[in-house]
Design a protein around this motif. Structure first.
Motif, PDB file in Angstrom:
ATOM      1  N   ALA A 181       0.885  -1.405  -0.131  1.00 26.92           N
ATOM      2  CA  ALA A 181      -0.008   0.113  -0.516  1.00 26.92           C
ATOM      3  C   ALA A 181       0.812   1.206   0.419  1.00 26.92           C
ATOM      4  O   ALA A 181       1.824   1.400   0.279  1.00 26.92           O
ATOM      5  CB  ALA A 181      -0.953  -0.015   1.067  1.00 26.92           C
ATOM      6  N   HIS A 182       0.716   2.027  -0.703  1.00 23.87           N
ATOM      7  CA  HIS A 182       0.840   3.440  -0.528  1.00 23.87           C
ATOM      8  C   HIS A 182      -0.157   4.526  -0.059  1.00 23.87           C
ATOM      9  O   HIS A 182      -1.279   4.173   0.045  1.00 23.87           O
ATOM     10  CB  HIS A 182       1.021   3.901  -2.090  1.00 23.87           C
ATOM     11  N   CYS A 183       0.356   4.703   1.264  1.00 31.47           N
ATOM     12  CA  CYS A 183       0.180   5.117   1.930  1.00 31.47           C
ATOM     13  C   CYS A 183      -0.198   6.403   2.128  1.00 31.47           C
ATOM     14  O   CYS A 183       0.394   7.069   2.859  1.00 31.47           O
ATOM     15  CB  CYS A 183      -0.512   4.589   3.240  1.00 31.47           C
ATOM     16  N   GLU A 184      -0.873   7.767   1.839  1.00 36.11           N
ATOM     17  CA  GLU A 184      -1.107   8.901   2.582  1.00 36.11           C
ATOM     18  C   GLU A 184      -2.642   9.886   2.057  1.00 36.11           C
ATOM     19  O   GLU A 184      -3.764   9.151   0.803  1.00 36.11           O
ATOM     20  CB  GLU A 184      -0.431   9.594   1.010  1.00 36.11           C
ATOM     21  N   LEU A 211       5.540  19.725   3.915  1.00 34.77           N
ATOM     22  CA  LEU A 211       4.317  20.248   4.583  1.00 34.77           C
ATOM     23  C   LEU A 211       2.974  19.986   3.737  1.00 34.77           C
ATOM     24  O   LEU A 211       1.903  20.045   4.505  1.00 34.77           O
ATOM     25  CB  LEU A 211       4.320  21.992   4.693  1.00 34.77           C
ATOM     26  N   ILE A 212       3.299  19.509   2.740  1.00 35.20           N
ATOM     27  CA  ILE A 212       1.835  19.363   1.605  1.00 35.20           C
ATOM     28  C   ILE A 212       1.842  17.638   2.125  1.00 35.20           C
ATOM     29  O   ILE A 212       0.907  17.333   2.716  1.00 35.20           O
ATOM     30  CB  ILE A 212       2.062  19.310   0.013  1.00 35.20           C
ATOM     31  N   ARG A 213       2.331  16.819   1.738  1.00 35.96           N
ATOM     32  CA  ARG A 213       2.542  15.407   1.641  1.00 35.96           C
ATOM     33  C   ARG A 213       2.964  15.656   3.119  1.00 35.96           C
ATOM     34  O   ARG A 213       4.379  15.032   3.353  1.00 35.96           O
ATOM     35  CB  ARG A 213       3.799  15.418   0.928  1.00 35.96           C
ATOM     36  N   SER A 214       2.009  15.834   3.999  1.00 37.32           N
ATOM     37  CA  SER A 214       2.901  16.221   5.896  1.00 37.32           C
ATOM     38  C   SER A 214       2.979  14.674   6.234  1.00 37.32           C
ATOM     39  O   SER A 214       2.284  13.506   6.050  1.00 37.32           O
ATOM     40  CB  SER A 214       1.805  17.298   6.330  1.00 37.32           C
ATOM     41  N   GLU A 215       3.398  14.774   7.303  1.00 35.97           N
ATOM     42  CA  GLU A 215       3.506  13.465   8.522  1.00 35.97           C
ATOM     43  C   GLU A 215       2.522  13.528   8.726  1.00 35.97           C
ATOM     44  O   GLU A 215       1.985  12.006   8.994  1.00 35.97           O
ATOM     45  CB  GLU A 215       4.126  14.247  10.073  1.00 35.97           C
ATOM     46  N   GLU A 216       0.819  14.719   8.944  1.00 39.87           N
ATOM     47  CA  GLU A 216      -0.407  13.432   8.739  1.00 39.87           C
ATOM     48  C   GLU A 216      -0.672  12.777   8.514  1.00 39.87           C
ATOM     49  O   GLU A 216      -1.506  11.917   8.698  1.00 39.87           O
ATOM     50  CB  GLU A 216      -0.869  15.223   9.268  1.00 39.87           C
ATOM     51  N   ALA A 217      -0.330  13.439   7.512  1.00 39.92           N
ATOM     52  CA  ALA A 217      -1.345  12.550   5.728  1.00 39.92           C
ATOM     53  C   ALA A 217      -0.613  11.054   5.904  1.00 39.92           C
ATOM     54  O   ALA A 217      -1.914  10.257   5.455  1.00 39.92           O
ATOM     55  CB  ALA A 217      -0.930  13.645   4.655  1.00 39.92           C
ATOM     56  N   CYS A 218       0.748  10.970   6.223  1.00 39.25           N
ATOM     57  CA  CYS A 218       0.455   9.824   6.055  1.00 39.25           C
ATOM     58  C   CYS A 218       0.557   9.143   7.202  1.00 39.25           C
ATOM     59  O   CYS A 218       0.415   7.562   7.066  1.00 39.25           O
ATOM     60  CB  CYS A 218       2.292   9.728   6.141  1.00 39.25           C
ATOM     61  N   LEU A 219       0.612   8.869   7.844  1.00 43.98           N
ATOM     62  CA  LEU A 219      -0.199   8.779   9.263  1.00 43.98           C
ATOM     63  C   LEU A 219      -1.581   7.528   9.416  1.00 43.98           C
ATOM     64  O   LEU A 219      -1.597   7.170   9.615  1.00 43.98           O
ATOM     65  CB  LEU A 219       0.284   9.389  10.554  1.00 43.98           C
ATOM     66  N   ALA A 220      -1.663   8.782   9.258  1.00 47.40           N
ATOM     67  CA  ALA A 220      -3.406   8.387   8.327  1.00 47.40           C
ATOM     68  C   ALA A 220      -3.878   7.515   8.568  1.00 47.40           C
ATOM     69  O   ALA A 220      -4.331   7.179   8.522  1.00 47.40           O
ATOM     70  CB  ALA A 220      -4.146   9.765   8.733  1.00 47.40           C
ATOM     71  N   SER A 221      -3.030   7.608   7.031  1.00 44.05           N
ATOM     72  CA  SER A 221      -3.809   6.419   5.829  1.00 44.05           C
ATOM     73  C   SER A 221      -2.464   5.042   6.291  1.00 44.05           C
ATOM     74  O   SER A 221      -3.422   4.560   6.154  1.00 44.05           O
ATOM     75  CB  SER A 221      -3.197   7.021   4.646  1.00 44.05           C
ATOM     76  N   SER A 222      -1.742   5.359   6.719  1.00 46.95           N
ATOM     77  CA  SER A 222      -0.593   4.476   7.156  1.00 46.95           C
ATOM     78  C   SER A 222      -1.484   3.793   8.744  1.00 46.95           C
ATOM     79  O   SER A 222      -1.600   2.550   8.234  1.00 46.95           O
ATOM     80  CB  SER A 222       0.674   4.541   7.424  1.00 46.95           C
ATOM     81  N   ARG A 223      -2.270   4.277   9.131  1.00 51.03           N
ATOM     82  CA  ARG A 223      -3.240   4.123  10.521  1.00 51.03           C
ATOM     83  C   ARG A 223      -4.075   3.104   9.715  1.00 51.03           C
ATOM     84  O   ARG A 223      -4.720   2.035  10.700  1.00 51.03           O
ATOM     85  CB  ARG A 223      -3.458   5.014  11.889  1.00 51.03           C
ATOM     86  N   LYS A 224      -4.965   3.731   8.747  1.00 49.64           N
ATOM     87  CA  LYS A 224      -6.365   3.306   8.407  1.00 49.64           C
ATOM     88  C   LYS A 224      -5.719   1.942   7.618  1.00 49.64           C
ATOM     89  O   LYS A 224      -6.357   0.800   8.100  1.00 49.64           O
ATOM     90  CB  LYS A 224      -6.955   4.001   7.489  1.00 49.64           C
ATOM     91  N   ALA A 225      -4.470   1.640   7.028  1.00 48.86           N
ATOM     92  CA  ALA A 225      -4.190  -0.090   6.378  1.00 48.86           C
ATOM     93  C   ALA A 225      -3.846  -1.124   7.600  1.00 48.86           C
ATOM     94  O   ALA A 225      -4.600  -1.634   6.908  1.00 48.86           O
ATOM     95  CB  ALA A 225      -3.304   0.510   5.306  1.00 48.86           C
ATOM     96  N   VAL A 226      -3.376  -0.679   8.685  1.00 48.66           N
ATOM     97  CA  VAL A 226      -2.832  -1.387   9.285  1.00 48.66           C
ATOM     98  C   VAL A 226      -3.956  -2.197  10.175  1.00 48.66           C
ATOM     99  O   VAL A 226      -4.801  -3.139  10.444  1.00 48.66           O
ATOM    100  CB  VAL A 226      -2.146  -0.943  10.636  1.00 48.66           C
TER     101      VAL A 226
END
Length: 449
Positions: A181-184, A211-226
């Motif tokens: 999965a590509h998670c953003e 700032l656009i492809r932010s830490e928040e964007a990555c974490l939210a998507s990766s958490r959903k995938a997990v």
């Protein structure tokens, strides 16, 4: 053909030994500590490769590349990028499905295999792409021929973006192969882009990309995938982890591929930080964005404790003209496959990881995680995919040595102290002394999921 690789430091399964490797008809037939065959080698072998002073590794398996064929061949193609792979010590690659047409039908998958049978100079396979409406085809996929299914949970192109809950649930429930999965989070990215454009104009400077492809964007998507993987028991592999926060989703353990949820780090995120945008501009603009020095430090730490299972490239060439502009206009992606191994060996010299751990992350673990048959290790009976590298052999990346079709690298001008001396694919020397054997065609990879 019987070939002897003599006198090198063999790095395999956690050990470094000085020894010999014998190859017959493309397979390893014995591995022994030198100098067992030194005095009798000549009459026994058709060819002897002197690896004195070199390190002998299993061929690198890159589980994440974009070779752009079919449909995007002005940037790259299977011929050119597999030549770059051979020059970089990479003997096997798994290509991604976001080409044109996208690899989201069985017919498109077969077309890519047919192209590789004619053009790939190293071993090959292809991910199948998940969409909002193709889960019914998953059961028909040739599980022994592909590494898994690729899911774009972040901004992508066309029908490959899947971010609606119902479609995601269906994919995680249906997928019986490894799911990469590509998670953003697209909504967060779009919100960030709007805010940055309002402050900085229609094409903000590329240093604002993190700032656009932010830490928040990555974490939210990766958490959903997990969460979905745990709900459905899906074998999940999250690509190109880029933040320290995401690492908390993974468990530190000695056998990182034995778990059901694993992570990949890419060479670009391990080598560069967002500060390098000031020097290199859009050349290192990638998705997810390269982030802070703290994120880089934590990713490097995770290479050694099992939270990161695999190191890959996300090799994604674009023409330099397509890299012009800022956050909105410049294309995301960079070529790395030719220089990934020597870059990681530089991190070995810096003490970030050992050469044994490098081999785990770039050879053994990709083979284990995806069930690659008889590759990824130096073992009797395995295919002779072997990379020979020489330390203390300085050279500088120049434009004329770049084999990727795009013709540029963010590493131009950098001097490496390790050199890929020879790459053997199925026992055949496909790269040596700066030359690729353009007549050689690699093999289709087989899998045991």
């Amino acid at each position: 053909m019987r070939i002897l690789i003599k006198g090198g430091y063999i790095v395999n399964e956690g050990r470094v030994i000085k020894g010999d490797i014998a190859i017959e008809d493309g397979n390893i037939i014995f591995i022994s500590q030198a100098p067992k065959y030194a005095s009798v080698a000549a009459p026994l072998f058709d060819s002897i490769i002197d690896a004195t002073g070199c390190y002998v590794l299993p061929g690198i398996i890159d589980d994440h590349v974009h070779f752009r064929e079919p449909g995007l061949t002005e940037k790259a193609d299977i011929d050119t990028e597999s030549r770059a792979a051979a020059a970089g010590g990479v003997t096997s690659f798994f290509d991604m499905p976001n080409c044109n047409p996208q690899t989201t039908t069985l017919e498109a998958l077969e077309e890519k295999f047919a192209l590789a049978r004619e053009k790939s100079h190293v071993n090959y396979s292809f991910f199948y792409g998940a969409t909002n409406d193709n889960t019914e085809t998953f059961a028909q996929l040739p599980a022994d021929r592909i590494p898994g299914i690729k899911l774009f949970m972040g901004s992508s192109t066309g029908n490959m973006l899947v971010d609606k809950q119902q479609a995601l649930e269906r994919i995680f429930k249906t997928c019986k192969l490894p799911l990469m999965a590509h998670c953003e989070d697209t909504d967060i990215i779009n919100r960030n882009m709007a805010e940055v454009k309002q402050a900085w104009g229609d094409d903000p400077q590329v240093s604002l990309h993190p700032l656009i492809r932010s830490e928040e964007a990555c974490l939210a998507s990766s958490r959903k995938a997990v969460e979905l993987a745990k709900k459905y028991g899906t074998r999940l592999h999250i690509a190109h982890i880029s933040t320290a926060e995401e690492l908390e989703l993974f468990t530190a353990c000695s056998d990182s591929v034995a778990t059901n949820i694993t992570a990949e780090a890419c060479v670009g995120h391990l080598y560069f930080t967002q500060l390098d945008h000031e020097r290199l501009g859009a050349k290192i603009k990638v998705n997810p964005a390269i982030k802070t020095p703290v994120d880089q430090f934590m990713l490097r730490e995770a290479l050694n404790d099992g939270r990161i299972s695999v190191v890959a490239t996300d090799h994604a060439p674009h023409l330099l003209s397509q890299k012009e502009g800022g956050c909105a206009k410049a294309a995301s992606g960079m070529p790395m496959i030719q220089f990934s191994l020597v870059t990681m060996l530089e991190l070995v010299d810096e003490g970030v990881l050992t050469i044994q751990r490098l081999v785990e992350l770039m050879c053994h673990n990709p083979a284990r995680l995806f069930g690659v048959n008889q590759r990824g290790f130096l073992r009797t009976g395995y295919r002779a995919d072997i990379t020979i590298v020489r330390p203390k052999s300085p050279w500088t990346v120049t434009k004329d040595c770049i084999l990727s079709k795009c013709g540029w690298s963010p590493l131009e001008g950098h001097t490496f102290n390790w050199q890929v001396e020879r790459t053997l694919c199925n026992g055949h020397t496909v790269y040596h002394n700066g030359q690729v054997d353009n007549t050689y065609i690699g093999e289709e990879i087989a899998f045991k999921h």
